[in-house]
Design an enzyme around this catalytic site. Structure first.
Site, PDB file in Angstrom:
ATOM      1  N   VAL A  12       0.828  -1.206   0.000  1.00  0.00           N
ATOM      2  CA  VAL A  12       0.000   0.000   0.000  1.00  0.00           C
ATOM      3  C   VAL A  12       0.865   1.259   0.000  1.00  0.00           C
ATOM      4  O   VAL A  12       0.378   2.347  -0.319  1.00  0.00           O
ATOM      5  CB  VAL A  12      -0.949   0.014   1.218  1.00  0.00           C
ATOM      6  CG1 VAL A  12      -0.193   0.324   2.505  1.00  0.00           C
ATOM      7  CG2 VAL A  12      -2.086   1.026   1.021  1.00  0.00           C
ATOM      8  N   SER A  13       2.127   1.119   0.321  1.00  0.00           N
ATOM      9  CA  SER A  13       3.032   2.260   0.452  1.00  0.00           C
ATOM     10  C   SER A  13       3.830   2.482  -0.831  1.00  0.00           C
ATOM     11  O   SER A  13       4.667   1.654  -1.190  1.00  0.00           O
ATOM     12  CB  SER A  13       4.001   2.017   1.617  1.00  0.00           C
ATOM     13  OG  SER A  13       5.138   2.832   1.522  1.00  0.00           O
ATOM     14  N   PRO A  14       3.625   3.611  -1.533  1.00  0.00           N
ATOM     15  CA  PRO A  14       4.439   3.869  -2.725  1.00  0.00           C
ATOM     16  C   PRO A  14       5.917   4.010  -2.388  1.00  0.00           C
ATOM     17  O   PRO A  14       6.776   3.652  -3.192  1.00  0.00           O
ATOM     18  CB  PRO A  14       3.853   5.172  -3.284  1.00  0.00           C
ATOM     19  CG  PRO A  14       3.169   5.825  -2.136  1.00  0.00           C
ATOM     20  CD  PRO A  14       2.666   4.700  -1.280  1.00  0.00           C
TER      21      PRO A  14
END
Length: 221
Positions: A12-14
């Site tokens: 979920v974390s770019p």
């Protein structure tokens, strides 16, 4: 004593994507320099709750700044994508699937699965929190549909759910994690320290006593 980078990531974390891309790009050189990389799936939502942190998109000032910072980071790390309309996702399913893959597959398969999940979500704009989209992502790494089905089934098992929860809790309580990407780096003396974010690699290289060139300005000729 071997040098090691434990890299805690959530799809979920770019910024996890940027850090993963950078480490993969430099994996061969790091191996030559005697540094082991271990990718470890965690649940960022659980890290935020456990540490009391709040994701950037929930704070107006951080959300506004992220639009600039994200574009700069993409340029630096060689990416070019738009944030999907469904962002953020509840990433429990992909992180559980990756936890199972880590437990049962060679590390090369885990790295490939991470790449597939990141690519499918951020470049392909498919919501990998949904089983059918996660199956599409995993099919890039596992050619057998039965393998993909087995991974999805295992991701729903109590054992894998508990393992992801335990890893997430451990990294908060024992390492002080408050976000992703999170790193625990062990140097040649066997000492470990935490590092946070995708823009602290020069600090890591210094801590690991690796040869590198730091950022420097060049005067006009």
């Amino acid at each position: 004593m071997g040098k090691k980078i434990e890299c805690y990531l959530d799809c979920v974390s770019p910024y996890s994507f940027y850090a993963f891309s950078y480490l993969q790009k430099n994996a061969a050189v790091l191996a030559e320099l005697g540094v082991e990389i271990e990718y470890i799936p965690v649940f960022l939502g659980g890290i935020n709750v456990g540490s009391g942190n709040k994701p950037p998109w929930t704070l107006p000032a951080k959300a506004a700044y992220s639009k600039f910072d994200g574009q700069r980071a993409q340029k630096y790390f060689g990416h070019n994508f738009e944030v999907p309309s469904f962002f953020p996702i509840l990433s429990l399913l992909p992180q559980r699937a990756l936890t199972h893959i880590k437990k049962t597959q060679p590390k090369e398969k885990l790295a490939s699965a991470f790449q597939s999940c990141f690519d499918t979500m951020w470049n392909g704009h498919l919501d990998i929190s949904k089983p059918e989209s996660l199956a599409t992502a995993l099919a890039k790494t596992f050619s057998s549909s039965s393998e993909v089905e087995a991974i999805l089934s295992a991701a729903a098992s109590p054992q894998i759910k508990a393992e992801l929860a335990a890893t997430t809790e451990r990294v908060v309580k024992e390492q002080g994690a408050f976000g992703c990407p999170w790193f625990w780096v062990v140097n040649g003396e066997g000492k470990g320290e935490p590092f946070f974010g995708s823009d602290r690699f020069h600090y890591m290289w210094d801590y690991l006593d690796l040869p590198f060139e730091d950022l420097r300005l060049r005067a006009k000729i």
